[in-house]
Scaffold this motif. Structure first.
Motif, PDB file in Angstrom:
ATOM      1  N   ALA A  18       5.804   1.379   2.195  1.00 11.23           N
ATOM      2  CA  ALA A  18       5.642   2.831   2.033  1.00 11.23           C
ATOM      3  C   ALA A  18       6.597   3.578   2.958  1.00 11.23           C
ATOM      4  O   ALA A  18       7.209   4.578   2.559  1.00 11.23           O
ATOM      5  N   ARG A  19       6.764   3.096   4.177  1.00  9.69           N
ATOM      6  CA  ARG A  19       7.650   3.766   5.142  1.00  9.69           C
ATOM      7  C   ARG A  19       9.106   3.776   4.686  1.00  9.69           C
ATOM      8  O   ARG A  19       9.852   4.681   5.022  1.00  9.69           O
ATOM      9  N   VAL A  20       9.505   2.759   3.934  1.00  9.30           N
ATOM     10  CA  VAL A  20      10.893   2.704   3.449  1.00  9.30           C
ATOM     11  C   VAL A  20      10.990   3.115   1.979  1.00  9.30           C
ATOM     12  O   VAL A  20      11.991   2.869   1.320  1.00  9.30           O
ATOM     13  N   ARG A  39      18.283  -3.880   1.631  1.00  8.88           N
ATOM     14  CA  ARG A  39      18.432  -3.529   3.044  1.00  8.88           C
ATOM     15  C   ARG A  39      17.156  -2.874   3.571  1.00  8.88           C
ATOM     16  O   ARG A  39      16.727  -3.123   4.694  1.00  8.88           O
ATOM     17  N   ARG A  40      16.536  -2.028   2.757  1.00  9.60           N
ATOM     18  CA  ARG A  40      15.284  -1.396   3.174  1.00  9.60           C
ATOM     19  C   ARG A  40      14.155  -2.421   3.269  1.00  9.60           C
ATOM     20  O   ARG A  40      13.277  -2.304   4.127  1.00  9.60           O
ATOM     21  N   VAL A  41      14.164  -3.443   2.416  1.00  5.49           N
ATOM     22  CA  VAL A  41      13.176  -4.521   2.523  1.00  5.49           C
ATOM     23  C   VAL A  41      13.334  -5.214   3.884  1.00  5.49           C
ATOM     24  O   VAL A  41      12.341  -5.539   4.538  1.00  5.49           O
ATOM     25  N   GLY A  42      14.570  -5.415   4.315  1.00  3.71           N
ATOM     26  CA  GLY A  42      14.810  -6.035   5.620  1.00  3.71           C
ATOM     27  C   GLY A  42      14.204  -5.226   6.750  1.00  3.71           C
ATOM     28  O   GLY A  42      13.613  -5.781   7.684  1.00  3.71           O
ATOM     29  N   VAL A  43      14.329  -3.913   6.687  1.00  9.12           N
ATOM     30  CA  VAL A  43      13.719  -3.056   7.710  1.00  9.12           C
ATOM     31  C   VAL A  43      12.196  -3.158   7.613  1.00  9.12           C
ATOM     32  O   VAL A  43      11.501  -3.252   8.629  1.00  9.12           O
ATOM     33  N   GLN A  45      10.460  -5.682   6.669  1.00 10.27           N
ATOM     34  CA  GLN A  45      10.056  -6.956   7.256  1.00 10.27           C
ATOM     35  C   GLN A  45       9.939  -6.842   8.775  1.00 10.27           C
ATOM     36  O   GLN A  45       9.007  -7.361   9.377  1.00 10.27           O
ATOM     37  N   ALA A  46      10.900  -6.157   9.380  1.00 11.39           N
ATOM     38  CA  ALA A  46      10.864  -5.978  10.832  1.00 11.39           C
ATOM     39  C   ALA A  46       9.679  -5.104  11.241  1.00 11.39           C
ATOM     40  O   ALA A  46       9.048  -5.343  12.280  1.00 11.39           O
ATOM     41  N   LEU A  47       9.368  -4.102  10.424  1.00 14.81           N
ATOM     42  CA  LEU A  47       8.239  -3.228  10.729  1.00 14.81           C
ATOM     43  C   LEU A  47       6.911  -3.980  10.667  1.00 14.81           C
ATOM     44  O   LEU A  47       6.013  -3.736  11.479  1.00 14.81           O
ATOM     45  N   VAL A  48       6.789  -4.891   9.718  1.00 14.12           N
ATOM     46  CA  VAL A  48       5.550  -5.665   9.565  1.00 14.12           C
ATOM     47  C   VAL A  48       5.233  -6.412  10.851  1.00 14.12           C
ATOM     48  O   VAL A  48       4.090  -6.479  11.287  1.00 14.12           O
ATOM     49  N   HIS A  49       6.245  -6.968  11.473  1.00 15.49           N
ATOM     50  CA  HIS A  49       6.036  -7.802  12.650  1.00 15.49           C
ATOM     51  C   HIS A  49       6.306  -7.075  13.958  1.00 15.49           C
ATOM     52  O   HIS A  49       6.405  -7.703  15.005  1.00 15.49           O
ATOM     53  N   GLU A  50       6.413  -5.751  13.870  1.00 13.43           N
ATOM     54  CA  GLU A  50       6.597  -4.915  15.062  1.00 13.43           C
ATOM     55  C   GLU A  50       7.716  -5.439  15.955  1.00 13.43           C
ATOM     56  O   GLU A  50       7.547  -5.637  17.158  1.00 13.43           O
ATOM     57  N   ALA A  51       8.861  -5.652  15.355  1.00 14.02           N
ATOM     58  CA  ALA A  51      10.021  -6.159  16.096  1.00 14.02           C
ATOM     59  C   ALA A  51      10.391  -5.207  17.234  1.00 14.02           C
ATOM     60  O   ALA A  51      10.262  -3.994  17.108  1.00 14.02           O
ATOM     61  N   GLU A  52      10.841  -5.768  18.323  1.00 15.58           N
ATOM     62  CA  GLU A  52      11.285  -4.967  19.460  1.00 15.58           C
ATOM     63  C   GLU A  52      12.770  -4.649  19.363  1.00 15.58           C
ATOM     64  O   GLU A  52      13.243  -3.701  19.968  1.00 15.58           O
ATOM     65  N   VAL A  53      13.501  -5.474  18.609  1.00 16.02           N
ATOM     66  CA  VAL A  53      14.934  -5.292  18.436  1.00 16.02           C
ATOM     67  C   VAL A  53      15.277  -5.481  16.964  1.00 16.02           C
ATOM     68  O   VAL A  53      14.838  -6.446  16.341  1.00 16.02           O
TER      69      VAL A  53
END
Length: 143
Positions: A18-20, A39-43, A45-53
């Motif tokens: 939803a965010r992307v 590319r938005r799916v990649g972001v 994926q990072a949001l799901v796991h609360e990536a720091e970087v």
């Protein structure tokens, strides 16, 4: 799922999509999505796991102007604890959304500093919308 329960993973994935702005594509295979959507799916994926970087290589390639705006808004809305490193040739995007810029040319650093300092390399008579592009050209010896 990287340690998440199935319920938590599904919930986090739905929120991230939803965010992307990809909620309507949640049942599609990634191979059927456009380049910008991938590319938005990649972001997401990072949001799901609360990536720091987040390390993003040419993240807006293949996106139309609206998708680019959604992408930039998504990055801007990330927690301040998330560091984003973008490698791109699209200097117009970086000047708008970045705090720091490092310009590499022929394997060496030709500029490292804040965006304002980067933009100062553009000639004064350049229109605002082309300042980043011209600053890059000057720093790389193309102008």
């Amino acid at each position: 799922m990287k340690g998440m329960t199935r319920t938590a993973a599904w919930s986090a994935a739905a929120e991230a999509l939803a965010r992307v702005e990809l909620s309507g594509k949640q049942d599609e295979r990634v191979t059927r999505l456009s380049g910008g959507q991938v590319r938005r799916v990649g972001v997401a994926q990072a949001l799901v796991h609360e990536a720091e970087v987040l390390l993003l290589d040419e993240p807006t390639a293949g996106m139309d102007p609206r998708q680019r705006r959604v992408f930039r808004d998504t990055l801007a809305a990330l927690s301040p604890e998330v560091s984003v490193l973008i490698s791109t040739h699209d200097v117009a995007d970086l000047a708008e959304d970045s705090e720091h810029v490092t310009v590499l040319n022929r394997g060496g650093i030709v500029y490292h500093g804040d965006v304002a300092g980067f933009l100062e390399h553009a000639p004064e008579d350049v229109v605002i919308g082309r300042r980043a592009e011209m600053a890059y050209a000057v720093l790389c010896g193309d102008e």
